[in-house]
Design a protein around this motif. Structure first.
Motif, PDB file in Angstrom:
ATOM      1  N   LYS A  27       0.836  -1.208   0.000  1.00 53.93           N
ATOM      2  CA  LYS A  27       0.000   0.000   0.000  1.00 53.93           C
ATOM      3  C   LYS A  27       0.866   1.250   0.000  1.00 53.93           C
ATOM      4  O   LYS A  27       0.563   2.240  -0.675  1.00 53.93           O
ATOM      5  N   SER A  28       1.934   1.196   0.783  1.00 53.30           N
ATOM      6  CA  SER A  28       2.844   2.342   0.841  1.00 53.30           C
ATOM      7  C   SER A  28       3.465   2.613  -0.524  1.00 53.30           C
ATOM      8  O   SER A  28       3.521   3.758  -0.979  1.00 53.30           O
ATOM      9  N   THR A  30       2.301   1.731  -3.482  1.00 55.92           N
ATOM     10  CA  THR A  30       1.294   2.100  -4.478  1.00 55.92           C
ATOM     11  C   THR A  30       0.782   3.521  -4.298  1.00 55.92           C
ATOM     12  O   THR A  30       0.741   4.310  -5.248  1.00 55.92           O
ATOM     13  N   HIS A  31       0.385   3.864  -3.084  1.00 57.44           N
ATOM     14  CA  HIS A  31      -0.269   5.151  -2.855  1.00 57.44           C
ATOM     15  C   HIS A  31       0.679   6.294  -2.520  1.00 57.44           C
ATOM     16  O   HIS A  31       0.349   7.452  -2.765  1.00 57.44           O
ATOM     17  N   LEU A  32       1.851   5.977  -1.946  1.00 55.86           N
ATOM     18  CA  LEU A  32       2.716   7.034  -1.430  1.00 55.86           C
ATOM     19  C   LEU A  32       3.998   7.208  -2.246  1.00 55.86           C
ATOM     20  O   LEU A  32       4.418   8.333  -2.514  1.00 55.86           O
ATOM     21  N   GLN A  34       4.652   5.618  -5.415  1.00 58.67           N
ATOM     22  CA  GLN A  34       4.448   5.605  -6.858  1.00 58.67           C
ATOM     23  C   GLN A  34       4.181   6.990  -7.454  1.00 58.67           C
ATOM     24  O   GLN A  34       4.692   7.296  -8.531  1.00 58.67           O
ATOM     25  N   PRO A 113       3.006   2.933   5.738  1.00 61.13           N
ATOM     26  CA  PRO A 113       2.153   4.092   5.408  1.00 61.13           C
ATOM     27  C   PRO A 113       2.089   5.142   6.508  1.00 61.13           C
ATOM     28  O   PRO A 113       2.136   6.340   6.234  1.00 61.13           O
ATOM     29  N   LYS A 134      -6.348  15.014  -1.896  1.00 66.66           N
ATOM     30  CA  LYS A 134      -5.956  13.613  -1.885  1.00 66.66           C
ATOM     31  C   LYS A 134      -4.920  13.343  -0.793  1.00 66.66           C
ATOM     32  O   LYS A 134      -4.933  12.296  -0.146  1.00 66.66           O
ATOM     33  N   LEU A 138      -5.311  10.577   2.257  1.00 63.86           N
ATOM     34  CA  LEU A 138      -4.361   9.500   2.530  1.00 63.86           C
ATOM     35  C   LEU A 138      -3.775   9.610   3.930  1.00 63.86           C
ATOM     36  O   LEU A 138      -3.641   8.610   4.647  1.00 63.86           O
ATOM     37  N   TYR A 142      -4.175   6.696   6.752  1.00 62.69           N
ATOM     38  CA  TYR A 142      -3.029   5.882   7.166  1.00 62.69           C
ATOM     39  C   TYR A 142      -2.477   6.243   8.540  1.00 62.69           C
ATOM     40  O   TYR A 142      -1.685   5.487   9.107  1.00 62.69           O
TER      41      TYR A 142
END
Length: 446
Positions: A27-28, A30-32, A34, A113, A134, A138, A142
């Motif tokens: 998750k980290s 992908t969302h943070l 990337q 995250p 956004k 997030l 998180y």
């Protein structure tokens, strides 16, 4: 940017990983991560992570393997590798035995995250990449914590145990031991300590380890000069002489916007050969001097030129005030110090320093190379103007001067001019030798 040929398909690689991955590391990433490094670097990290299963014995795979897995040319893979290295997710080691080259790719654990948002630089970058709405979504998702009811009555260490414990006022303990993207050891905080002491502000309360890390990160993120960071620190000080971290970040951001006309902050790749980059393989003593002046701080320069002695507080105060008032970058300030010392018999004259600094500030000099070329051209122009200046002190004599006497006088003037240029060049070269001598001596003691 052309990266073709940096690595070859036939060159081998092995993958290592030390440490433990956070449970929610995917998750980290992908969302943070990337949004900062892009899909190719993200994919390369995941590919190398899954390659760990195939690391048996001394088996070394070639880069053809990665090219086939990712369906990308090798220059794109190399660019993605650099992004992983820069963001702190990969360390690369190169081995060469005879003509065979191989690499070890040591993967680094990403932040979890929740801990990602404790790194001020990464958090600020993500904020600028994905926008406020956004980002807040997030961060709230998180970093949410379970609500705790009741008063906290947990006993502290000092209430339970008795032992000797050194205490430094204002010191903070970092919450997370993850390796930061920036290196605080690379930042010289001497200037800021001197500035705070001059204003009777306790430096140890302001420059705590956590705040030093924040200052270093914001300095790197917004590409700020030392004097700009000092302004931001002073702006963000509270009545209790502590640093308001949010106000400091806002001040740094405002300075960046004013300087760059509202340009967006995004992670971008550096050019392979920047115009102002110092010479990588210096061939002359002047080129060696330029490299030294680009790297060291003004304080270290003063100490090196005084055979390793301590720079006086008075000299440091003069240099700091001139540097911050005129907004000179550190490499340019180094050249200015060097130039003034050469012209003033190794005396640091404040009036002379301020006069030249204001001139160089208007010239908008940015690098040591530019400053050195500018200093030489100004000195040459002054000498030529002095030589061409008519002499009105003596009236013209009616006495006939022989041609041979005129010719000898002309040659003597030319010789003096050449000698002046030679002496000036020799002074620059002697300083380069001196700086290298004491830099090596310091490195040997480390």
């Amino acid at each position: 940017m052309n990266h073709i040929g940096k690595i070859l398909p036939v060159e081998g690689y092995r993958v290592l990983f030390k440490g433990n991955l956070p449970v929610d590391y995917a998750k980290s990433l992908t969302h943070l991560y990337q949004p900062l490094i892009g899909i190719q670097a993200y994919s390369l990290y995941q590919t190398l992570m899954n390659e760990l299963e195939f690391q048996h014995g001394s088996l070394v795979q070639t880069h053809h393997t990665i090219m086939n897995y990712m369906n990308l040319p090798l220059d794109d893979i190399y660019r993605a590798r650099l992004k992983l290295e820069g963001i702190g997710l990969l360390k690369t080691y190169k081995n060469q035995i005879d003509e065979q080259i191989s690499y070890i790719y040591e993967l680094q654990s990403p932040f979890s995250p929740a801990n990602f948002f404790t790194d001020e630089m990464l958090a600020q970058l993500l904020y600028h990449h994905i926008g406020e709405n956004k980002f807040e979504l997030l961060k709230e998702h998180y970093t949410q914590h379970e609500k705790r009811e009741g008063a906290n009555i947990t006993a502290s260490f000092s209430e339970v145990f008795k032992t000797f414990q050194p205490y430094l006022e204002g010191m903070e303990v970092a919450e997370d031991q993850h390796e930061s993207v920036t290196d605080t050891a690379a930042i010289d905080f001497t200037w800021m300590e001197q500035m705070l002491k001059q204003r009777m502000i306790p430096a140890n309360r302001v420059l705590t380890p956590a705040n030093r890390k924040l200052i270093s990160q914001m300095m790197t993120l917004y590409d700020l000069a030392t004097y700009e960071v000092e302004k931001s620190v002073l702006w963000a000080l509270t009545d209790e002489n502590s640093l308001n971290r949010n106000e400091f970040k806002e001040a740094c951001h405002d300075l960046f916007k004013n300087k760059h006309n509202q340009i967006n902050i995004k992670l971008t790749e550096k050019e392979a050969h920047p115009i102002n980059e110092p010479v990588s393989n210096p061939t002359t003593k002047e080129e060696q001097l330029i490299i030294e002046l680009e790297k060291i701080s003004p304080k270290q320069l003063l100490e090196d030129l005084s055979s390793g002695g301590q720079a006086s507080a008075q000299d440091m105060k003069v240099i700091r005030e001139v540097m911050t008032t005129q907004g000179l970058p550190s490499p340019v300030m180094n050249v200015l110090i060097h130039y003034v010392l050469l012209q003033s018999n190794m005396k640091l004259s404040r009036a002379y320093l301020e006069k030249i600094a204001s001139h160089w500030s208007r010239a908008n000099l940015k690098t040591a190379k530019e400053a050195m070329a500018f200093a030489k051209s100004e000195k040459d122009r002054y000498q030529k103007g002095k030589a061409n200046k008519p002499n009105y002190k003596k009236p013209q004599s009616n006495e006939v001067v022989p041609e041979w006497f005129k010719e000898r006088k002309k040659k003597k003037q030319q010789a003096n001019s050449t000698q002046d240029n030679t002496d000036s060049q020799q002074e620059w070269e002697e300083t380069a030798t001196l700086l290298r001598k004491y830099s090596k001596k310091k490195n040997n003691h480390l």
